[in-house]
Scaffold this motif. Sequence first.
Motif, PDB file in Angstrom:
ATOM      1  N   ILE A 149      12.233  27.233  32.524  1.00 39.44           N
ATOM      2  CA  ILE A 149      12.778  26.760  31.249  1.00 39.44           C
ATOM      3  C   ILE A 149      13.618  27.883  30.641  1.00 39.44           C
ATOM      4  CG2 ILE A 149      12.201  25.955  28.931  1.00 39.44           C
ATOM      5  CD1 ILE A 149       9.693  24.706  30.099  1.00 39.44           C
ATOM      6  N   THR A 150      14.904  27.586  30.434  1.00 44.13           N
ATOM      7  CA  THR A 150      15.860  28.620  30.019  1.00 44.13           C
ATOM      8  C   THR A 150      16.534  28.229  28.709  1.00 44.13           C
ATOM      9  OG1 THR A 150      16.303  29.015  32.370  1.00 44.13           O
ATOM     10  CG2 THR A 150      17.836  29.987  30.779  1.00 44.13           C
ATOM     11  N   PRO A 151      16.621  29.157  27.739  1.00 42.70           N
ATOM     12  CA  PRO A 151      17.395  28.876  26.522  1.00 42.70           C
ATOM     13  C   PRO A 151      18.860  28.611  26.875  1.00 42.70           C
ATOM     14  CG  PRO A 151      15.982  30.794  26.206  1.00 42.70           C
ATOM     15  CD  PRO A 151      15.937  30.463  27.667  1.00 42.70           C
ATOM     16  N   GLU A 159      23.927  26.825  17.863  1.00 41.19           N
ATOM     17  CA  GLU A 159      22.513  26.469  18.064  1.00 41.19           C
ATOM     18  C   GLU A 159      22.135  26.696  19.521  1.00 41.19           C
ATOM     19  OE1 GLU A 159      21.891  22.912  14.736  1.00 41.19           O
ATOM     20  OE2 GLU A 159      22.507  22.431  16.788  1.00 41.19           O
ATOM     21  N   THR A 160      20.859  26.965  19.733  1.00 40.88           N
ATOM     22  CA  THR A 160      20.326  27.173  21.081  1.00 40.88           C
ATOM     23  C   THR A 160      19.165  26.213  21.302  1.00 40.88           C
ATOM     24  OG1 THR A 160      20.922  29.524  21.022  1.00 40.88           O
ATOM     25  CG2 THR A 160      19.285  28.840  22.662  1.00 40.88           C
ATOM     26  N   ILE A 161      19.174  25.539  22.443  1.00 34.83           N
ATOM     27  CA  ILE A 161      18.088  24.623  22.795  1.00 34.83           C
ATOM     28  C   ILE A 161      17.449  25.121  24.093  1.00 34.83           C
ATOM     29  CG2 ILE A 161      19.216  22.668  21.669  1.00 34.83           C
ATOM     30  CD1 ILE A 161      20.038  21.682  24.458  1.00 34.83           C
ATOM     31  N   LEU A 162      16.483  24.382  24.608  1.00 38.84           N
ATOM     32  CA  LEU A 162      15.792  24.747  25.846  1.00 38.84           C
ATOM     33  C   LEU A 162      16.158  23.755  26.946  1.00 38.84           C
ATOM     34  CD1 LEU A 162      12.259  25.489  24.313  1.00 38.84           C
ATOM     35  CD2 LEU A 162      13.941  27.189  25.091  1.00 38.84           C
ATOM     36  N   ILE A 163      16.395  24.275  28.134  1.00 45.62           N
ATOM     37  CA  ILE A 163      16.694  23.435  29.295  1.00 45.62           C
ATOM     38  C   ILE A 163      15.654  23.710  30.383  1.00 45.62           C
ATOM     39  CG2 ILE A 163      18.335  22.862  31.118  1.00 45.62           C
ATOM     40  CD1 ILE A 163      19.434  21.992  28.530  1.00 45.62           C
ATOM     41  N   ASN A 164      14.976  22.681  30.833  1.00 42.27           N
ATOM     42  CA  ASN A 164      14.114  22.801  32.008  1.00 42.27           C
ATOM     43  C   ASN A 164      15.020  22.660  33.226  1.00 42.27           C
ATOM     44  OD1 ASN A 164      12.334  22.553  34.130  1.00 42.27           O
ATOM     45  ND2 ASN A 164      11.179  20.840  33.260  1.00 42.27           N
ATOM     46  N   ASP A 217       4.615  23.221  25.049  1.00 38.91           N
ATOM     47  CA  ASP A 217       4.503  23.435  23.605  1.00 38.91           C
ATOM     48  C   ASP A 217       5.870  23.899  23.093  1.00 38.91           C
ATOM     49  OD1 ASP A 217       4.006  24.208  21.007  1.00 38.91           O
ATOM     50  OD2 ASP A 217       2.051  25.080  21.452  1.00 38.91           O
ATOM     51  N   LEU A 218       6.695  22.958  22.657  1.00 36.20           N
ATOM     52  CA  LEU A 218       8.077  23.280  22.288  1.00 36.20           C
ATOM     53  C   LEU A 218       8.153  24.198  21.078  1.00 36.20           C
ATOM     54  CD1 LEU A 218       9.894  19.857  22.854  1.00 36.20           C
ATOM     55  CD2 LEU A 218       9.429  21.721  24.455  1.00 36.20           C
ATOM     56  N   ASN A 219       7.277  24.007  20.119  1.00 40.03           N
ATOM     57  CA  ASN A 219       7.309  24.850  18.921  1.00 40.03           C
ATOM     58  C   ASN A 219       7.019  26.306  19.269  1.00 40.03           C
ATOM     59  OD1 ASN A 219       7.860  22.685  17.137  1.00 40.03           O
ATOM     60  ND2 ASN A 219       5.697  22.109  17.142  1.00 40.03           N
ATOM     61  N   GLN A 220       6.029  26.509  20.137  1.00 40.87           N
ATOM     62  CA  GLN A 220       5.673  27.861  20.543  1.00 40.87           C
ATOM     63  C   GLN A 220       6.770  28.474  21.413  1.00 40.87           C
ATOM     64  OE1 GLN A 220       1.917  27.967  22.572  1.00 40.87           O
ATOM     65  NE2 GLN A 220       1.568  30.143  22.168  1.00 40.87           N
ATOM     66  N   MET A 221       7.350  27.698  22.308  1.00 41.76           N
ATOM     67  CA  MET A 221       8.437  28.198  23.164  1.00 41.76           C
ATOM     68  C   MET A 221       9.664  28.548  22.330  1.00 41.76           C
ATOM     69  SD  MET A 221       8.239  25.595  26.411  1.00 41.76           S
ATOM     70  CE  MET A 221       6.925  25.727  27.649  1.00 41.76           C
ATOM     71  N   ALA A 227      15.020  29.741  20.087  1.00 45.39           N
ATOM     72  CA  ALA A 227      15.751  28.481  20.220  1.00 45.39           C
ATOM     73  C   ALA A 227      15.142  27.417  19.306  1.00 45.39           C
ATOM     74  CB  ALA A 227      15.706  28.007  21.672  1.00 45.39           C
ATOM     75  N   LEU A 228      15.798  26.270  19.256  1.00 42.62           N
ATOM     76  CA  LEU A 228      15.247  25.130  18.541  1.00 42.62           C
ATOM     77  C   LEU A 228      14.214  24.429  19.429  1.00 42.62           C
ATOM     78  CD1 LEU A 228      18.586  23.674  17.094  1.00 42.62           C
ATOM     79  CD2 LEU A 228      16.831  24.941  15.837  1.00 42.62           C
ATOM     80  N   PRO A 229      13.249  23.736  18.834  1.00 43.70           N
ATOM     81  CA  PRO A 229      12.227  23.033  19.632  1.00 43.70           C
ATOM     82  C   PRO A 229      12.772  21.746  20.243  1.00 43.70           C
ATOM     83  CG  PRO A 229      11.806  22.676  17.312  1.00 43.70           C
ATOM     84  CD  PRO A 229      12.956  23.646  17.392  1.00 43.70           C
TER      85      PRO A 229
END
Length: 284
Positions: A149-151, A159-164, A217-221, A227-229
């Motif tokens: 999982i990479t920002p 904005e920054t999100i997460l990508i699996n 756990d998106l909030n913790q990540m 990044a944003l959850p």
Amino acid sequence: MFLVRNLKQFSTFNKRCCVYFTKVSYSNAHSKFVTPKSQAKQIGPLGWFLLVIPASTFALGTWQVQRKKWKEDLIAKLHNLTEADPVQLPTDLNELEKLEYRPVHVRGEFLHDKELYLGPRTLILKGDSATKSQLMSTTTKQNQGFLVITPFKLADRNETILINRGWVPSKCKNPATRDKGQVKGVVDVVGIVRLQENRPTFIPKNQEGSNQWFYRDLNQMAKVTGALPVLLEATTDFDTSEGPIGGQTRVTLRNEHLSYILTWYSLSAATSYLWYKQFLSRVK
């Protein structure tokens, strides 16, 4: 005198025979007309109570038929959602709650120095585990690995999100072993929207310090990476040489309702037969 005495004895015997055959005839006639009340008395309260067992198991079997239909419809819906045309990432990210399992297109750049590892996980192919029904297979160990999982810094907004990005075998968890897969520069990615996951039962807590994540756990990540959850699971369209294998969205749900149907209906048939033999067949 002898004749008179014999006549009296014969008369008495004749009367007794008449009484006997009258009782027998009445009994036989009466047995042909058993009333429901007399049936109920012969079955008894215990018999009627035990009838609950075959009735309940039949009802449970019918309920599982409905559950099977519901599960199959849900699986078909998930497949349709994941195969739909991708939409653009909405400006209001709260709208993503209504877009789970929908493909979303984004454009930006990966921040590889902040990647996270979720696992261990089994490789998923075509929406299901690659080791399904292969508990004793020699390939099971080879299919164990981690999700990377990479920002992802968006190009069109600050904005920054997460990508699996997908799955890598355990031996390739270290990014130095897959340098060619560490895509640089601005790229386009289509990913499936996934929401926050509560910690499953018996799963340990995530370990931020060791970068060991057991559940999503998106909030913790988001807190750890800045990044944003928001998480998108990349599709297989963007797999790269030595890079993670995308398409790790599981769209096949556990569906064992057919076995439950057979179990409950079999129990209903067996207990119905036993109840008939024990109670109903004895009613005369």
